[in-house]
Design an enzyme around this catalytic site. Structure first.
Site, mmCIF file in Angstrom:
data_model
loop_
_atom_site.group_PDB
_atom_site.id
_atom_site.type_symbol
_atom_site.label_atom_id
_atom_site.label_comp_id
_atom_site.label_asym_id
_atom_site.label_seq_id
_atom_site.Cartn_x
_atom_site.Cartn_y
_atom_site.Cartn_z
ATOM 1 N N CYS A 165 0.829 -1.206 0.000
ATOM 2 C CA CYS A 165 0.000 0.000 0.000
ATOM 3 C C CYS A 165 0.866 1.261 0.000
ATOM 4 C CB CYS A 165 -0.974 -0.031 1.174
ATOM 5 S SG CYS A 165 -2.325 1.158 1.017
ATOM 6 N N HIS A 225 -3.172 -5.192 1.508
ATOM 7 C CA HIS A 225 -2.505 -5.459 2.786
ATOM 8 C C HIS A 225 -2.519 -6.952 3.135
ATOM 9 C CE1 HIS A 225 -2.310 -1.232 4.445
ATOM 10 N NE2 HIS A 225 -3.252 -1.067 3.526
ATOM 11 N N GLU A 280 -0.681 -8.384 5.208
ATOM 12 C CA GLU A 280 -0.393 -8.516 6.641
ATOM 13 C C GLU A 280 -1.651 -8.480 7.501
ATOM 14 O OE1 GLU A 280 -0.333 -4.049 5.938
ATOM 15 O OE2 GLU A 280 0.147 -5.881 4.829
#
Length: 251
Positions: A78, A201, A203
């Site tokens: 991002c 994302h 994560e």
């Protein structure tokens, strides 16, 4: 293997947790000298303008650019994608400083504001082929950028369809892959040499395949470096024979 995670702002803790699940140490990086102790670097998602200001305040940009130029693996998610891009549009007045190295043009808030954040199943054939698992990845797009153009050396790992009636920046996409019904495709994940970048994302999900993919890049880079060092060390340099000034025999 120790992976640094730029910890100025954003989702750095989530990246460190994902690395831990894969048995890899992730360390927070806030100072230039800490880059000397890591094999690779992840630049997390967050507020790119704020991250840029903090990086400038700590004089990190020269060291980050050098880290990229050295060929060490770097992954930007991002906001991290924006940092790695050679060119970014749609920025605030005055723009922001970039690290560069990734031959692409990024639109900073391509998918809209925070309220327009969304989740989407993204087709990831390269990830599925190397890491296994389903052919799609649940992408979390939070005020996400989009990649408008890439250079010939950039490998596209994922793209998504965008609609003219849902995306304010639809006209900025110059995709060669038109879809019938007022749709185009915008790129959301790429790889170029030692650089990896995703507009979403990974994560923030339980799926660690993108992290595993990046760690393979780190391992390959380490092996190439070790092989090169070993080859250099394996060269045996024989001493030059001494030169003697002998008398000239004459009849």
């Amino acid at each position: 293997m120790t992976v640094g995670v730029l910890a100025l702002q954003g989702s750095f803790n989530e990246h460190i947790a994902a690395l831990k699940r894969l048995g890899v140490i992730g360390v927070e990086v806030r100072k230039a000298e800490q880059l000397q102790d890591v094999s690779a670097l992840i630049i997390p998602g967050g507020e790119s303008t704020t991250m840029a200001k903090l990086a400038g305040y700590h004089n990190l940009f020269p060291s980050l650019r050098e880290f990229v130029k050295m060929g060490k693996p770097v992954w930007g998610t991002c906001a991290g994608l924006i940092f790695l891009a050679d060119k970014a549009i749609g920025q605030k007045s005055g723009g922001q400083e970039l690290i560069g190295g990734l031959n692409c043009t990024v639109h900073r808030n391509f998918f809209g504001s925070q309220l327009q954040s969304f989740e989407l199943d993204v087709s990831v054939p390269e990830i599925a082929a190397t890491e296994g698992g389903p052919p799609n990845f649940r992408g979390v797009f939070i005020r996400a950028p989009g990649i408008l153009e890439v250079g010939p050396e950039v490998q596209v790992l994922a793209d998504v369809a965008v609609h003219s009636d849902r995306t304010a920046n639809f006209d900025s996409v110059e995709s060669s892959e038109e879809i019938p019904g007022s749709e185009k495709k915008v790129i959301v994940a790429v790889k170029q040499g030692n650089l990896l970048a995703t507009a979403f994302h990974p994560e923030l999900t339980a799926d660690t395949r993108w992290h595993s993919y990046f760690l393979k890049m780190v391992k390959e880079t380490s092996e190439d470096t070790s092989s090169s060092t070993a080859s250099s060390a394996g060269i045996i340099r024989l001493p030059q024979p001494p030169k003697y000034d002998l008398p000239i025999y004459q009849q």
